[in-house]
Design a protein around this motif. Structure first.
Motif, short mmCIF file in Angstrom:
data_model
loop_
_atom_site.label_atom_id
_atom_site.label_comp_id
_atom_site.label_asym_id
_atom_site.label_seq_id
_atom_site.Cartn_x
_atom_site.Cartn_y
_atom_site.Cartn_z
N GLU A 58 0.89 -1.20 -0.07
CA GLU A 58 0.00 0.00 0.00
C GLU A 58 0.73 1.15 0.13
N HIS A 59 1.95 1.42 0.67
CA HIS A 59 2.67 2.73 0.99
C HIS A 59 3.96 2.63 -0.05
N MET A 60 3.98 1.61 -0.88
CA MET A 60 4.86 1.82 -1.97
C MET A 60 4.80 1.77 -3.35
N GLN A 61 3.60 2.43 -3.53
CA GLN A 61 3.02 2.28 -5.00
C GLN A 61 3.62 3.14 -5.90
N SER A 62 4.49 4.33 -5.53
CA SER A 62 5.28 5.11 -6.38
C SER A 62 6.41 4.31 -6.70
N LEU A 63 6.92 3.51 -5.76
CA LEU A 63 8.26 2.71 -5.78
C LEU A 63 7.78 1.40 -6.58
N GLY A 64 6.54 1.10 -6.58
CA GLY A 64 6.08 -0.19 -7.26
C GLY A 64 6.11 0.11 -8.52
N THR A 65 5.51 1.19 -9.20
CA THR A 65 5.35 1.46 -10.57
C THR A 65 6.67 1.63 -11.09
N THR A 66 7.88 1.64 -10.45
CA THR A 66 9.19 1.79 -11.08
C THR A 66 9.54 0.52 -11.62
N PHE A 67 8.92 -0.66 -11.10
CA PHE A 67 9.13 -1.90 -11.73
C PHE A 67 9.03 -1.83 -13.25
N PHE A 68 7.75 -1.04 -13.53
CA PHE A 68 7.26 -0.78 -14.85
C PHE A 68 8.42 0.01 -15.70
N THR A 69 8.76 1.16 -15.25
CA THR A 69 9.78 2.08 -15.75
C THR A 69 11.20 1.51 -15.82
N SER A 70 11.77 0.80 -14.85
CA SER A 70 12.75 0.27 -14.62
C SER A 70 13.16 -1.14 -15.56
#
Length: 586
Positions: A483-495
């Motif tokens: 829940e509190h890592m969704q910005s960091l989570g979307t970097t899986f997409f960009t990275s």
């Protein structure tokens, strides 16, 4: 003011005050955000689509060096969001991280426009032939490019997640709206990319690079002005943890410390805070407790209740499951690297391939090779509404899944279409080589008597594939993140896209070195009329097919996030929507 109209997920305004659901967020707030996304994508693709041509024609770089430099820059643009997301999740929040980063992005665009416009900063050209750039000119050009990459690091992971934050997960109506959000978010980005590949590329090659880079710079400034007009109606999620990524270290460390302890027979005996302990802010309190899953069981030892040593803090099941989610996403992420490598061909070898063909359409009009990338975007623009309005409702009736098909099924379909696209690219390149041999073409600047429209199918299919895998990946990593890592989570997409670009750079360099050894003919030489690009495409086809098999295998074992999302509202508890999709069946 009646408290019952507050959002239920605890979102606040920029001053930290609870917000009214009726006056904030939803699509009316997202309308201010999608404008920025369209202009930012116009700026990015205005550079990326034709950068390989600028490097070869203006800076006189060879084919392999230009492809490598384009991939390295694109890779940096997609990797820097890791740092921007961490800063947002841990310190500044999405809004302020985006604000500061967008200023850096605009500064980089201004520098780049100067690098191709100011006489002392660009190579001297006479009759279309440019002299070799000085070291200082090259340095300033690349500083400009990587300033943009730095700015993108803070804008890219936060603008899309900030948009998703405008929908309340605890409101059934808004939850349903959010199902379509990423489809239409990407639709806006496709519009920006379309203008870049159709309009900006033509302007760069025919009216000047300065004008071609200056237009998106002005557009980006205008979109930021529009973005800030929507500030009063934006919703902001409250950061409940100073370092949300801390659990990724704490859980495995605690599990290792408890390695000699026996796991209880029932997961219910593991340590967990009562559901009432999960609270948000605002008049409505949203609470998300992640349910136990039977994968990565060794991490469950971090949640064993150790009554013998109370000084050692025990992790909750929700914290353990958050770490499991990240591990599962890493495995899926690894399976997306090869598809990202295929995507990297659009702005590199596909463009160089197109420059060798007959680009005359009618009445002497020549289409820029990089403009074929617009057909990727056009196919996306046509496919997104069809997917959202027809495919999803049809499949929803068949499967009962709110998304029509599961997120991983969506990715799998995209990867299959992508394999078909690279197979067609291989077949077209085989035909191009046949035409070259038939017409005895040997010089690098000789035009192959084969129309550039032969390349259309591979571009169109990659656009359709992107509707499934690019949008699916963005939604998957946002949806499955703790829940509190969704910005960091979307970097899986960009990275993933970034590493895919670096991987393509590595492959191009290694393949060129190995095949060109001892006087051999390089598969990717400076003279594409005397190379074997078809062999390289065949190589990509083989590894893509093998990667699909690996993806199907790991997907069959993936378990989606399951949340117990009760809501407390005026003392009454109601069950939130359960939209957890089914696993991929293989």
């Amino acid at each position: 003011m009646e408290t019952k109209d507050f959002t239920k997920d605890g979102t606040v305004d920029l001053r930290g005050q609870p917000v009214l659901a009726s006056k904030t967020g939803k699509w009316k707030a997202c309308a201010f955000l999608v404008g920025y996304e369209a202009f930012e994508r116009m700026a990015f693709y205005g550079i990326a689509s034709n950068l390989v041509n600028y490097l070869t024609t203006q800076l006189h770089e060879d084919t392999v060096s230009s492809v490598r430099n384009v991939n390295n820059w694109s890779g940096s643009v997609w990797l820097t969001p890791i740092f921007g997301a961490y800063i947002a999740d841990s310190f500044l929040g999405r809004f302020w991280t985006f604000t500061f980063s967008s200023l850096i992005y605009v500064m980089g665009m201004v520098f780049l426009t100067m690098a191709v416009s100011v006489k002392t900063l660009k190579p001297t050209c006479n009759n279309g032939v440019c002299s070799k750039a000085t070291p200082s000119q090259i340095t300033f050009f690349y500083i400009s490019l990587y300033t943009i990459a730095l700015g993108a690091g803070g804008t890219k992971p936060n603008i899309s997640t900030f948009g998703a934050d405008q929908f309340d997960d605890f409101n059934p109506t808004e939850k349903q709206m959010k199902v379509s959000f990423f489809n239409w978010w990407m639709f806006s980005s496709f519009l920006g990319a379309l203008f870049a590949t159709l309009g900006l590329v033509y302007i760069q090659e025919n009216l000047g690079w300065g004008l071609g880079y200056g237009i998106p710079t002005v557009g980006l400034l205008f979109s930021l002005f529009i973005f800030y007009l929507g500030t009063p109606i934006y919703r902001h999620k409250v950061r409940k943890s100073r370092s949300p990524a801390r659990d990724l270290i704490r859980v495995p460390v605690t599990a290792f410390r408890n390695r000699k302890l026996e796991l209880p027979a029932s997961p219910s005996e593991l340590y967990e805070v009562e559901l009432q302990g999960f609270s948000g802010d605002g008049a409505g309190t949203g609470k998300r407790q992640v349910q136990h899953t039977p994968i990565f069981r060794f991490l469950d030892k971090a949640a064993i209740k150790d009554g013998t040593n109370s000084s050692r803090p025990t992790c909750t099941v929700t914290q353990v499951e958050g770490t499991k989610l990240v591990l599962g996403m890493i495995i899926i992420w690894l399976a997306t690297l090869i598809p990202s490598t295929i995507w990297a061909q659009i702005n590199t070898l596909f463009v160089k391939q197109g420059t060798t063909l007959n680009r005359t359409l009618s009445h002497g009009f020549q289409i820029p090779a990089a403009s074929l990338g617009s057909f990727v975007t056009l196919s996306m623009l046509v496919s997104v509404p069809m997917y959202d309005r027809y495919f999803v409702p049809f499949m929803r009736r068949k499967t009962g899944n709110p998304r029509g098909i599961t997120l991983l099924q969506r990715l799998g379909v995209g990867f299959v279409i992508q394999i078909i696209a690279i197979a067609i690219a291989y077949a077209v390149e085989v035909r191009r080589m046949h035409v070259i041999r038939t017409n005895h073409i040997v010089q690098p600047k000789e035009v192959v008597p084969m129309n550039i429209l032969w390349l259309l199918p591979q571009y169109i299919l990659l656009g359709i594939a992107d509707v499934f895998n690019a949008i699916g990946l963005l939604e998957f990593f946002y949806d499955q993140s703790p829940e509190h890592m969704q910005s960091l989570g979307t970097t899986f997409f960009t990275s993933g896209i970034g590493v895919g670009n670096f991987l393509n750079s590595f492959l191009v360099t290694v393949v060129d070195k190995i095949t060109g050894e001892n006087g051999g003919k390089s598969w990717i030489g400076n003279n594409l009329n005397d190379s074997h690009l078809d062999y390289y495409y065949g190589f990509l086809l083989v590894i893509s097919t093998l990667n699909l098999g690996a993806f199907l295998w790991v997907s069959s074992m993936y378990i989606y996030k399951k949340e117990a999302t009760d809501q407390v509202k005026d003392g009454i508890e109601t069950k939130g929507l359960d939209t957890s999709p089914l696993g991929l069946q293989v």
